[in-house]
Design an enzyme around this catalytic site. Structure first.
Site, PDB file in Angstrom:
ATOM      1  N   ARG A 132       3.333  -3.717  -2.918  1.00 45.66           N
ATOM      2  CA  ARG A 132       3.902  -3.565  -1.586  1.00 45.66           C
ATOM      3  C   ARG A 132       3.298  -2.305  -1.000  1.00 45.66           C
ATOM      4  NH1 ARG A 132       7.198   0.570   1.127  1.00 45.66           N
ATOM      5  NH2 ARG A 132       8.553  -0.473   2.619  1.00 45.66           N
ATOM      6  N   LEU A 133       2.559  -2.429   0.093  1.00 48.56           N
ATOM      7  CA  LEU A 133       1.859  -1.304   0.705  1.00 48.56           C
ATOM      8  C   LEU A 133       2.780  -0.601   1.689  1.00 48.56           C
ATOM      9  CD1 LEU A 133      -1.557  -3.055   1.504  1.00 48.56           C
ATOM     10  CD2 LEU A 133      -0.778  -2.058  -0.664  1.00 48.56           C
ATOM     11  N   ASP A 134       3.116   0.629   1.399  1.00 47.09           N
ATOM     12  CA  ASP A 134       4.049   1.386   2.240  1.00 47.09           C
ATOM     13  C   ASP A 134       3.418   1.726   3.587  1.00 47.09           C
ATOM     14  OD1 ASP A 134       6.508   3.054   2.620  1.00 47.09           O
ATOM     15  OD2 ASP A 134       5.013   4.653   2.706  1.00 47.09           O
ATOM     16  N   ALA A 135       4.144   1.418   4.669  1.00 47.04           N
ATOM     17  CA  ALA A 135       3.754   1.808   6.040  1.00 47.04           C
ATOM     18  C   ALA A 135       2.252   1.702   6.260  1.00 47.04           C
ATOM     19  CB  ALA A 135       4.253   3.224   6.331  1.00 47.04           C
ATOM     20  N   GLU A 149       4.153  -3.344   4.368  1.00 44.90           N
ATOM     21  CA  GLU A 149       5.209  -2.886   5.268  1.00 44.90           C
ATOM     22  C   GLU A 149       4.539  -2.496   6.571  1.00 44.90           C
ATOM     23  OE1 GLU A 149       8.612   0.556   5.948  1.00 44.90           O
ATOM     24  OE2 GLU A 149       6.812   0.977   4.778  1.00 44.90           O
ATOM     25  N   GLN A 207      16.342   1.137   5.093  1.00 41.40           N
ATOM     26  CA  GLN A 207      17.413   0.981   6.075  1.00 41.40           C
ATOM     27  C   GLN A 207      18.746   1.533   5.579  1.00 41.40           C
ATOM     28  OE1 GLN A 207      16.436   0.349   8.939  1.00 41.40           O
ATOM     29  NE2 GLN A 207      14.395  -0.406   8.403  1.00 41.40           N
ATOM     30  N   HIS A 242      16.082  -7.454   9.918  1.00 49.50           N
ATOM     31  CA  HIS A 242      17.136  -6.517   9.554  1.00 49.50           C
ATOM     32  C   HIS A 242      17.840  -5.975  10.786  1.00 49.50           C
ATOM     33  CE1 HIS A 242      18.734  -2.435   9.036  1.00 49.50           C
ATOM     34  NE2 HIS A 242      19.187  -2.898   7.896  1.00 49.50           N
ATOM     35  N   HIS A 243      17.063  -5.533  11.771  1.00 49.79           N
ATOM     36  CA  HIS A 243      17.656  -4.872  12.933  1.00 49.79           C
ATOM     37  C   HIS A 243      18.531  -5.836  13.732  1.00 49.79           C
ATOM     38  CE1 HIS A 243      15.156  -1.744  11.643  1.00 49.79           C
ATOM     39  NE2 HIS A 243      14.184  -1.806  12.530  1.00 49.79           N
ATOM     40  N   GLY A 300      18.770   4.204   2.894  1.00 50.80           N
ATOM     41  CA  GLY A 300      18.519   5.617   2.609  1.00 50.80           C
ATOM     42  C   GLY A 300      18.120   6.445   3.804  1.00 50.80           C
ATOM     43  N   ASP A 337      11.053  -5.951   9.784  1.00 48.51           N
ATOM     44  CA  ASP A 337      12.198  -5.120  10.167  1.00 48.51           C
ATOM     45  C   ASP A 337      13.019  -5.759  11.285  1.00 48.51           C
ATOM     46  OD1 ASP A 337      11.785  -3.160   8.303  1.00 48.51           O
ATOM     47  OD2 ASP A 337      10.783  -1.768   9.656  1.00 48.51           O
TER      48      ASP A 337
END
Length: 606
Positions: free
Chosen positions: A260-263, A299, A394, A327-328, A396, A324
């Site tokens: 999973r590639l962060d940002a 991500e 979302q 989720h939002h 933390g 996202d």
């Protein structure tokens, strides 16, 4: 693939060293063994790579580099930093571990049900062995993959993992290289895939010495976390190799099923081939060579389907990305929060839109950004989107790390579970969510630099300025902040926790046994009534026809049934065994739903 850079043990007990250090005229290897330190000069090549083979340096030896006679520095390609980010590198034999997963071939994206966890807080011990002990519980729950938050060596023992400074080294306090390998091997025996969160958009500041070796960082671009990597400037080829080799290293030496590639969309790379595309292609190619499916999940915040569009038609070719928007939209509908980025999701039809068309912000005007954002992705297969109602970000990245269980009623919490597990996308759960965990998940660090600690505290305050969260922010450096972030697994054994767990197990059983619920396989039709506050998703695959109906309203609703078909109730979140009151009913041509209730209907056989 054999990693060429770093320290590679050879069969005769010698070790080959290779380090890219064009800034240095000389590089010495300082070997610490038996209380003495020996120093050896490497040979410098015209490409700035210093290399050499040293005799009698077996696996387990500790070493450092000295650039032009300077202080000891760790290898940029350290496989292990047993004394932390300020200590030496240890030589690791990548072939020493005895794997038992030869028959494992990985999973397709559509078969993933991902369970995200943080090693340090997942169990009391905070180690890989603690994770290993709980793997049978996760398998029984019904998930098919675990996703581990970053484990590259970071300062101290308490960290989310996004402050890593040695991308190739496995966190020493978690159990080092063999600890992670034991988890992967055991997971594969149970039929669980293992994904790893990796960070290429920045590196942490404490203990970071890469700039002394080479131009790893860009003098043109900065990220929200500091300097970005030099991926498109002079001397960037070796930096790109450093990143791509790292990704391939994880799926090869650790048998990981994906990354999973962060940002990743925060990485500035103006090269003709973006680093994410190059990395994804390399991982997929290596998977083919190994005979095992390897996945790359991004991500992104850009709402741009090019990340998961095939390379042959101009995309980056990644397997999926975190959404996202899902989720939002769900969070606003259930909690009513509207501050910060939640301002974009206040329209009544947001949940219906995200279920039908992937994104809410699909090129429309974003009130939060005060500009248009995203582009349409309605035709992109559903299995390329990973969705959640809770995850590390979302939860933390709230001021006090509140979980949904402390923000919602029991009814709404059950509805949230159904939203994610009966959605047409790939679901992700966050550790403890399955039993309604109430302990927070807070942001924590254990930096050794007082100035950096203060900067982190200040940064957290500034980050929350656009939200209406009141009260004191827990100190990220405090031990108690870390300790309070552990789930209490005992809650799953009785009362509300056991009832919530029963709901998750049944939802996951249905997802596993109903062919129409496999992402990307069924024809999807969404209908909704914005005024009444309900949404329905119909899944149609051959003889399997289902409809998930969600009452997002705080009032009971009567929902007209679709068409003239006869339907049977497969699940209701209001059932007494899950803590509800049993108020759901089919009456003639309508479905009567209590407030904040979800049901799954199955078309009756003709």
């Amino acid at each position: 693939m054999t990693l060429d850079r770093g320290a590679v043990p050879l069969a005769d007990g010698s070790t080959r060293f290779s380090v890219w250090a064009p800034k240095a005229d000389t590089v010495e290897v300082a070997i610490a063994r038996g209380g003495t330190v020996r120093s050896f000069l490497l040979t410098r090549g015209s490409d700035g790579v210093h290399s050499g083979i040293l005799q009698d340096v077996p696996a387990g030896s500790d070493y450092s580099y000295r650039l032009d006679g300077g202080p000891d520095r760790p290898d940029p390609v350290s496989r292990w930093r047993p004394l932390g980010v300020h200590g030496p590198t240890r030589v690791v034999d990548p072939g020493a571990f005895r794997w038992t997963d030869a028959g494992w071939r990985g999973l397709e994206t559509a078969d993933l049900v991902i369970y995200e966890l943080h090693v340090g807080t997942f169990t009391r011990g905070g180690t890989f062995d603690g994770v290993l002990e709980r793997l049978p519980v996760l398998r029984e729950l019904g998930v098919t993959a675990i996703e581990i938050m970053p484990v590259s060596e970071f300062p101290g023992s308490r960290n989310w993992g996004y402050d890593g400074v040695s991308p190739y080294a496995v966190q020493s306090t978690y159990g080092g290289p063999d600890g992670l390998k034991r988890v992967v091997d055991a997971a594969h025996r149970l039929g669980l895939a293992v994904l790893l969160d990796v960070v290429y958009n920045h590196l942490g500041p404490e203990g970071n010495h890469l700039r002394e070796f080479a131009p790893y960082f860009s003098d043109r671009y900065r990220t929200a976390w500091g300097e970005g990597l030099n991926l498109d400037g002079p001397d960037s080829d070796e930096v790109r190799r450093y990143v791509v080799d790292n990704a391939v290293y994880w799926v090869t030496e650790y048998h990981l099923d994906g990354l999973r590639l962060d940002a990743v969309d925060r990485i500035v790379d103006l090269s003709p081939v973006h680093i994410a595309e190059e990395l994804g292609a390399a991982v997929h190619t290596q998977g083919e060579a190994l005979g095992s499916r390897k996945l790359v999940i991004a991500e992104i915040d850009a709402n741009d389907p090019k990340w998961v569009t095939p390379r042959e038609v101009g995309g980056y070719g990644l397997d999926a990305h975190w959404s996202d928007d899902f989720h939002h939209a769900a969070h606003v509908a259930l909690t009513g929060e509207r501050a910060g980025y939640y301002a974009d999701f206040t329209e009544p039809g947001a949940v219906a839109k995200v279920l039908a068309r992937r994104y809410v912000n699909d090129g429309r005007y974003s009130p939060h950004r005060r500009r248009r954002h995203g582009r349409t992705a309605a035709e992109v297969p559903a299995d390329r989107f990973v969705v959640a109602v809770q995850n590390h970000d979302q939860t933390g990245n709230r001021a006090r790390g509140e979980r949904l269980s402390t923000l919602l009623s029991a009814e709404a919490l059950r509805l949230a579970a159904a939203l994610v597990l009966l959605s047409p996308y790939v679901p992700l759960l966050f550790m403890g969510e399955e039993h309604g965990e109430t302990n927070p998940f807070l942001y924590f660090v254990s930096h050794g630099d007082p100035a950096l600690v203060e900067a982190v505290r200040k940064g957290r305050q500034e980050e929350f300025a656009t939200f209406s969260w009141a009260g004191k922010i827990p100190d990220p450096q405090a031990q108690e902040t870390f300790e309070s972030s552990r789930p209490e697994w005992e809650r799953a054994t009785s009362g509300d926790g056991a009832r919530m767990l029963a709901l998750y197990r049944e939802l996951l059983r249905l997802r596993r046994t109903e062919p129409a619920l496999r992402p990307g396989d069924a024809a999807i039709k969404v209908r909704n009534d914005d005024a009444a506050g309900w949404v329905a998703v119909r899944y149609d695959k051959e003889k399997s026809v289902l409809e998930a109906v969600f009452n997002l309203s705080s009032e009971p609703r009567a929902v007209p049934l679709a068409g003239s078909e006869s339907w049977r109730l497969a699940l209701s979140t209001d059932a007494p065994e899950y803590g509800g009151h049993g108020g759901t009913g089919l009456h003639g041509g309508e479905l009567r739903l209590p407030s904040h209730t979800a049901v799954l209907l199955r078309k009756a056989a003709a």
